[in-house]
Design a protein around this motif. Structure first.
Motif, mmCIF file in Angstrom:
data_model
loop_
_atom_site.group_PDB
_atom_site.id
_atom_site.type_symbol
_atom_site.label_atom_id
_atom_site.label_comp_id
_atom_site.label_asym_id
_atom_site.label_seq_id
_atom_site.Cartn_x
_atom_site.Cartn_y
_atom_site.Cartn_z
ATOM 1 N N HIS A 23 0.827 -1.209 0.000
ATOM 2 C CA HIS A 23 0.000 0.000 0.000
ATOM 3 C C HIS A 23 0.859 1.256 0.000
ATOM 4 O O HIS A 23 0.614 2.202 0.737
ATOM 5 C CB HIS A 23 -0.944 -0.009 1.208
ATOM 6 N N ARG A 24 1.900 1.235 -0.810
ATOM 7 C CA ARG A 24 2.738 2.409 -0.971
ATOM 8 C C ARG A 24 2.406 3.091 -2.285
ATOM 9 O O ARG A 24 1.981 2.442 -3.241
ATOM 10 C CB ARG A 24 4.222 2.016 -0.936
ATOM 11 N N PRO A 25 2.599 4.417 -2.371
ATOM 12 C CA PRO A 25 2.248 5.127 -3.602
ATOM 13 C C PRO A 25 3.159 4.734 -4.754
ATOM 14 O O PRO A 25 4.323 4.365 -4.558
ATOM 15 C CB PRO A 25 2.434 6.599 -3.215
ATOM 16 N N LEU A 26 2.622 4.822 -5.955
ATOM 17 C CA LEU A 26 3.382 4.577 -7.171
ATOM 18 C C LEU A 26 3.800 5.916 -7.765
ATOM 19 O O LEU A 26 3.074 6.896 -7.674
ATOM 20 C CB LEU A 26 2.539 3.789 -8.179
ATOM 21 N N VAL A 27 4.964 5.952 -8.371
ATOM 22 C CA VAL A 27 5.465 7.173 -8.995
ATOM 23 C C VAL A 27 5.281 7.039 -10.501
ATOM 24 O O VAL A 27 5.789 6.098 -11.118
ATOM 25 C CB VAL A 27 6.947 7.411 -8.655
ATOM 26 N N VAL A 28 4.541 7.969 -11.071
ATOM 27 C CA VAL A 28 4.244 7.969 -12.500
ATOM 28 C C VAL A 28 4.928 9.175 -13.124
ATOM 29 O O VAL A 28 4.714 10.314 -12.692
ATOM 30 C CB VAL A 28 2.730 8.016 -12.758
ATOM 31 N N SER A 29 5.754 8.932 -14.131
ATOM 32 C CA SER A 29 6.499 9.999 -14.799
ATOM 33 C C SER A 29 6.065 10.089 -16.252
ATOM 34 O O SER A 29 5.877 9.057 -16.915
ATOM 35 C CB SER A 29 8.007 9.738 -14.719
ATOM 36 N N GLY A 30 5.923 11.329 -16.748
ATOM 37 C CA GLY A 30 5.484 11.531 -18.114
ATOM 38 C C GLY A 30 6.099 12.758 -18.743
ATOM 39 O O GLY A 30 7.035 13.358 -18.195
ATOM 40 N N LEU A 31 5.544 13.151 -19.893
ATOM 41 C CA LEU A 31 6.112 14.241 -20.675
ATOM 42 C C LEU A 31 5.511 15.602 -20.354
ATOM 43 O O LEU A 31 5.810 16.579 -21.040
ATOM 44 C CB LEU A 31 5.928 13.945 -22.172
ATOM 45 N N GLY A 32 4.656 15.668 -19.347
ATOM 46 C CA GLY A 32 4.067 16.939 -18.957
ATOM 47 C C GLY A 32 2.839 16.723 -18.092
ATOM 48 O O GLY A 32 2.402 15.587 -17.883
ATOM 49 N N GLU A 33 2.288 17.837 -17.583
ATOM 50 C CA GLU A 33 1.120 17.727 -16.707
ATOM 51 C C GLU A 33 -0.077 17.127 -17.443
ATOM 52 O O GLU A 33 -0.819 16.322 -16.878
ATOM 53 C CB GLU A 33 0.761 19.110 -16.154
ATOM 54 N N PRO A 82 2.984 17.629 -8.670
ATOM 55 C CA PRO A 82 4.031 17.238 -9.625
ATOM 56 C C PRO A 82 5.407 17.727 -9.192
ATOM 57 O O PRO A 82 5.548 18.790 -8.584
ATOM 58 C CB PRO A 82 3.581 17.914 -10.926
ATOM 59 N N THR A 83 6.404 16.944 -9.510
ATOM 60 C CA THR A 83 7.801 17.338 -9.320
ATOM 61 C C THR A 83 8.477 17.316 -10.682
ATOM 62 O O THR A 83 8.236 16.429 -11.493
ATOM 63 C CB THR A 83 8.537 16.380 -8.363
ATOM 64 N N GLU A 124 -2.264 13.925 -16.375
ATOM 65 C CA GLU A 124 -3.703 14.083 -16.141
ATOM 66 C C GLU A 124 -4.512 13.108 -16.994
ATOM 67 O O GLU A 124 -5.497 12.533 -16.523
ATOM 68 C CB GLU A 124 -4.116 15.523 -16.442
ATOM 69 N N VAL A 125 -4.115 12.920 -18.240
ATOM 70 C CA VAL A 125 -4.810 11.964 -19.111
ATOM 71 C C VAL A 125 -4.656 10.549 -18.568
ATOM 72 O O VAL A 125 -5.595 9.747 -18.597
ATOM 73 C CB VAL A 125 -4.272 12.063 -20.545
ATOM 74 N N THR A 126 -3.475 10.240 -18.039
ATOM 75 C CA THR A 126 -3.248 8.912 -17.449
ATOM 76 C C THR A 126 -4.171 8.687 -16.255
ATOM 77 O O THR A 126 -4.789 7.620 -16.123
ATOM 78 C CB THR A 126 -1.778 8.780 -17.009
ATOM 79 N N ALA A 127 -4.290 9.678 -15.375
ATOM 80 C CA ALA A 127 -5.175 9.558 -14.213
ATOM 81 C C ALA A 127 -6.630 9.414 -14.645
ATOM 82 O O ALA A 127 -7.395 8.648 -14.044
ATOM 83 C CB ALA A 127 -4.995 10.771 -13.297
ATOM 84 N N ASP A 128 -7.013 10.132 -15.693
ATOM 85 C CA ASP A 128 -8.396 10.038 -16.187
ATOM 86 C C ASP A 128 -8.675 8.657 -16.772
ATOM 87 O O ASP A 128 -9.752 8.086 -16.561
ATOM 88 C CB ASP A 128 -8.639 11.123 -17.241
ATOM 89 N N ARG A 129 -7.712 8.100 -17.493
ATOM 90 C CA ARG A 129 -7.888 6.758 -18.062
ATOM 91 C C ARG A 129 -7.993 5.700 -16.973
ATOM 92 O O ARG A 129 -8.711 4.709 -17.129
ATOM 93 C CB ARG A 129 -6.721 6.428 -18.996
ATOM 94 N N ILE A 130 -7.287 5.888 -15.875
ATOM 95 C CA ILE A 130 -7.364 4.937 -14.762
ATOM 96 C C ILE A 130 -8.788 4.870 -14.228
ATOM 97 O O ILE A 130 -9.313 3.783 -13.945
ATOM 98 C CB ILE A 130 -6.377 5.344 -13.652
ATOM 99 N N ARG A 131 -9.433 6.035 -14.109
ATOM 100 C CA ARG A 131 -10.805 6.067 -13.612
ATOM 101 C C ARG A 131 -11.802 5.597 -14.664
ATOM 102 O O ARG A 131 -12.735 4.836 -14.376
ATOM 103 C CB ARG A 131 -11.150 7.486 -13.151
ATOM 104 N N ARG A 132 -11.604 6.053 -15.911
ATOM 105 C CA ARG A 132 -12.596 5.803 -16.954
ATOM 106 C C ARG A 132 -12.502 4.398 -17.548
ATOM 107 O O ARG A 132 -13.535 3.750 -17.768
ATOM 108 C CB ARG A 132 -12.415 6.860 -18.054
#
Length: 212
Positions: free
Chosen positions: A153-163, A187-188, A167-175
């Protein structure tokens, strides 16, 4: 999948390889020849895969290829593979020149931003890790780390090419995967630094880092 030469048919056994890695087969073959456990390939890397069916892609709609095959210049979606990734070169296992037909593949740019994603429950954390693993296979520019700690139950780190990418990745996870209540952290940004010169000094000094 785009066919450059020859033809791809449903039921074919093919070899998937990538110019940007030396992916090897797992030692999971029990030697019974079952298609669900593809036999490993030799020193060239990659894996044997069986194409179960081919689909026509048009405007987000998928229909089974009527002819059952896809020829030169054709574009289709393949179903049934487990190890093939975006950018892989797919060749016939019986092609003696398969090693010389390795295409350039896809070389995505390095990520520029990272966020932490955490699910509400342990079961959702496992589902989140599985969903991100699938999405990382589809999108080589998406990098997921920390999946080994998903069971804890530890957080996962997701890295991409921009905000927007994140955001699209998070939306796809839900949808698409039906995982609700996923917490997305701030974001860092990935910084790159380099040394511009050498300085020789004596004594105690205080070094401060300035960002921006």
């Amino acid at each position: 999948c785009r066919v450059y030469s020859g033809s791809l048919k449903a039921g074919d056994v093919v070899l998937c390889r990538n110019a940007h890695d030396n992916r090897r087969a797992d030692d999971g073959d029990d030697g019974d020849g079952d298609a669900d456990t593809p036999p490993p390939v030799g020193d060239g890397g990659g894996r044997k895969e069986r194409i179960s069916s081919l689909l026509d892609v048009a405007g987000g709609l998928f229909d089974r290829v009527a002819s059952g095959s896809c020829g030169p210049g054709g574009v289709c979606a393949i179903v049934g593979t487990k190890e093939c990734r975006t950018g892989d070169t797919i060749t016939s296992v019986s092609d003696p020149e398969a090693g010389e037909r390795l295409l350039a593949g896809v070389s995505p740019p390095p990520p520029v931003i990272s966020v932490r994603m955490e699910a509400r429950t342990g079961d959702d954390t496992r589902r989140l890790a599985e969903a991100l693993a699938i999405m990382a296979v589809e999108d080589p520019s998406l990098v997921v780390t920390g999946a080994d700690g998903a069971a804890a139950h530890r957080p996962l780190v997701v890295s991409g090419l921009g905000e927007l990418h994140v955001e699209v990745t998070a939306d796809r996870i839900r949808r698409e995967h039906g995982i609700e209540g996923v917490t997305v952290g701030l974001p860092t940004v990935e910084y790159r630094e380099t040394l511009t010169g050498a300085v020789c000094t004596d004594g105690m000094h205080r070094f401060e880092r300035t960002v921006g």
